[in-house]
Design an enzyme around this catalytic site. Structure first.
Site, PDB file in Angstrom:
ATOM      1  N   TYR A 134      16.263   6.752   0.463  1.00 17.23           N
ATOM      2  CA  TYR A 134      16.801   5.490   0.965  1.00 17.23           C
ATOM      3  C   TYR A 134      18.261   5.664   1.381  1.00 17.23           C
ATOM      4  O   TYR A 134      19.143   5.892   0.545  1.00 17.23           O
ATOM      5  CB  TYR A 134      16.697   4.387  -0.082  1.00 17.23           C
ATOM      6  CG  TYR A 134      15.284   4.012  -0.479  1.00 17.23           C
ATOM      7  CD1 TYR A 134      14.175   4.455   0.250  1.00 17.23           C
ATOM      8  CD2 TYR A 134      15.049   3.223  -1.589  1.00 17.23           C
ATOM      9  CE1 TYR A 134      12.885   4.115  -0.114  1.00 17.23           C
ATOM     10  CE2 TYR A 134      13.752   2.863  -1.963  1.00 17.23           C
ATOM     11  CZ  TYR A 134      12.679   3.318  -1.223  1.00 17.23           C
ATOM     12  OH  TYR A 134      11.400   2.971  -1.600  1.00 17.23           O
ATOM     13  N   GLY A 136       5.714  -4.281  -1.119  1.00 14.39           N
ATOM     14  CA  GLY A 136       5.367  -5.043   0.073  1.00 14.39           C
ATOM     15  C   GLY A 136       4.580  -6.312  -0.168  1.00 14.39           C
ATOM     16  O   GLY A 136       3.745  -6.674   0.664  1.00 14.39           O
ATOM     17  N   PRO A 137       4.799  -7.033  -1.277  1.00 18.07           N
ATOM     18  CA  PRO A 137       3.969  -8.220  -1.541  1.00 18.07           C
ATOM     19  C   PRO A 137       4.164  -9.342  -0.526  1.00 18.07           C
ATOM     20  O   PRO A 137       3.282 -10.193  -0.378  1.00 18.07           O
ATOM     21  CB  PRO A 137       4.410  -8.653  -2.947  1.00 18.07           C
ATOM     22  CG  PRO A 137       5.814  -8.152  -3.070  1.00 18.07           C
ATOM     23  CD  PRO A 137       5.819  -6.841  -2.330  1.00 18.07           C
ATOM     24  N   LEU A 155       4.642 -13.170   4.955  1.00 19.80           N
ATOM     25  CA  LEU A 155       4.123 -14.095   3.941  1.00 19.80           C
ATOM     26  C   LEU A 155       5.268 -14.870   3.283  1.00 19.80           C
ATOM     27  O   LEU A 155       5.403 -14.927   2.068  1.00 19.80           O
ATOM     28  CB  LEU A 155       3.321 -13.314   2.887  1.00 19.80           C
ATOM     29  CG  LEU A 155       2.057 -12.635   3.411  1.00 19.80           C
ATOM     30  CD1 LEU A 155       1.470 -11.699   2.357  1.00 19.80           C
ATOM     31  CD2 LEU A 155       1.029 -13.676   3.840  1.00 19.80           C
ATOM     32  N   ALA A 170       4.845  -8.635   2.682  1.00 20.17           N
ATOM     33  CA  ALA A 170       4.410  -8.056   3.972  1.00 20.17           C
ATOM     34  C   ALA A 170       5.475  -8.200   5.059  1.00 20.17           C
ATOM     35  O   ALA A 170       5.251  -8.822   6.108  1.00 20.17           O
ATOM     36  CB  ALA A 170       3.090  -8.682   4.416  1.00 20.17           C
ATOM     37  N   LYS A 171       6.645  -7.617   4.777  1.00 21.33           N
ATOM     38  CA  LYS A 171       7.753  -7.615   5.742  1.00 21.33           C
ATOM     39  C   LYS A 171       8.175  -9.026   6.162  1.00 21.33           C
ATOM     40  O   LYS A 171       8.625  -9.248   7.284  1.00 21.33           O
ATOM     41  CB  LYS A 171       7.398  -6.776   6.970  1.00 21.33           C
ATOM     42  CG  LYS A 171       7.143  -5.307   6.644  1.00 21.33           C
ATOM     43  CD  LYS A 171       6.885  -4.480   7.877  1.00 21.33           C
ATOM     44  CE  LYS A 171       6.718  -3.006   7.504  1.00 21.33           C
ATOM     45  NZ  LYS A 171       6.450  -2.174   8.690  1.00 21.33           N
ATOM     46  N   GLY A 172       8.024  -9.971   5.239  1.00 30.74           N
ATOM     47  CA  GLY A 172       8.471 -11.335   5.488  1.00 30.74           C
ATOM     48  C   GLY A 172       7.437 -12.224   6.148  1.00 30.74           C
ATOM     49  O   GLY A 172       7.656 -13.436   6.289  1.00 30.74           O
TER      50      GLY A 172
END
Length: 304
Positions: free
Chosen positions: A51, A198-199, A205, A201-203
């Protein structure tokens, strides 16, 4: 905040963790955000040497000064890179895994990490050699436990069979329900916990997820599919929760999942994540409604 035991380890992790990949670019702001999370009861922080080529580990190390005993630090290695160089290559060799961990400890200003994870992997890797590296690091007191970050069935099954991993990090969300097909129950049966990345999903949800929908879609959803699903999910979400909070609660519903690690590039996102711990759990009818709306996809590759 609720806490769960990570696999068969002695680590008790907050069910809302902190994925550090998208920390604010300003170091002072990033440190403040991390410490705000700690103050809220979040004790699980996941990072990786890759990162921002080590910057995130360095910032996290600064943020936890004086609070080490209250915090569980997880980092990852296996992607070979050198400071000042562009690009990386996969290197799960024993020598590099041990070298990478020691470099991570230096950036984190720590004597050990609580969880060290293989950051990827294929079935063609020298798996026994990689496991030997983890076991030696554990014996040397440089790591407490180890796991892998993977969505590959064949790799996961080999590590469960041949090692003492306590966790598997994998992408899991309402938009990516592939782990539900086989992996979640299998891991639970073997006392290996899932760290759900990723819960949100890149925003997509989230309450403002319509603006986050990519033109090319997401996984096997087209942009039109996503827009339709977004409004359907919003319509059935409990009004006491934001959509992102429902999304996090959904992945935490399965007993295999010990922690979900949404990121936070802004303080407002962190506050929403924290508040998730205090919202009502999903009802069975909500879970069934979500599953009726979202695809139950399956992994088709890396199965044998």
């Amino acid at each position: 905040m609720n806490y769960h035991t990570l696999g068969h380890s002695d680590l008790s992790v907050s069910d809302i963790g902190f994925g550090t990949m998208s920390l604010p670019k300003n170091d002072k702001e990033a440190i403040y955000t991390l410490q705000k999370a700690m103050d809220s009861g979040i004790n699980f922080f996941d990072t990786a040497d890759l990162y921002e080529q080590g910057r995130i580990e360095t910032v996290l190390g600064q943020a936890i000064k004086g609070r080490r005993e209250d915090i569980i630090i997880a980092t990852k290695g296996g992607n070979h890179w050198e400071e000042g160089q562009q690009g990386w290559y996969w290197d799960p060799s024993k020598a590099y895994i041990k070298e990478a961990l020691k470099a991570s400890l230096k950036r984190l200003h720590l004597d050990y990490v609580d969880l060290y994870q293989l950051h990827g992997g294929t079935i063609d890797d020298p798996i026994d050699e990689t496991i030997e590296a983890f076991e030696e690091l554990k014996q040397e007191g440089l790591i407490r436990w180890y796991g892998i970050s993977s969505i590959r069935h064949n790799v996961i099954r080999e590590y469960v069979k041949r090692s003492s991993i306590v966790s598997v990090m994998m992408q899991y969300s309402i938009l990516d329900r592939r782990p539900e097909e086989e992996m979640l129950d299998f891991l639970a049966e073997n006392q290996v916990s899932v760290i759900a990345r990723g819960p949100i999903a890149k925003g997509i949800l989230s309450d403002n997820g319509e603006s986050k929908i990519p033109e090319k879609g997401y996984l096997d959803y087209s942009a039109a599919d996503l827009k339709k699903l977004f409004f359907a999910l919003k319509a059935q979400t409990n009004p006491t929760r934001k959509l992102e909070q429902t999304a996090i609660k959904y992945v935490l519903n399965h007993p295999a999942v010990a922690t979900a690690i949404p990121g936070a590039s802004r303080l407002s996102q962190l506050e929403d994540n924290i508040q998730t711990a205090h919202t009502e759990p999903l009802s069975q009818s909500e879970i069934e409604a979500i599953r009726s709306l979202a695809k139950a996809s399956r992994y088709t590759e890396h199965r044998e």
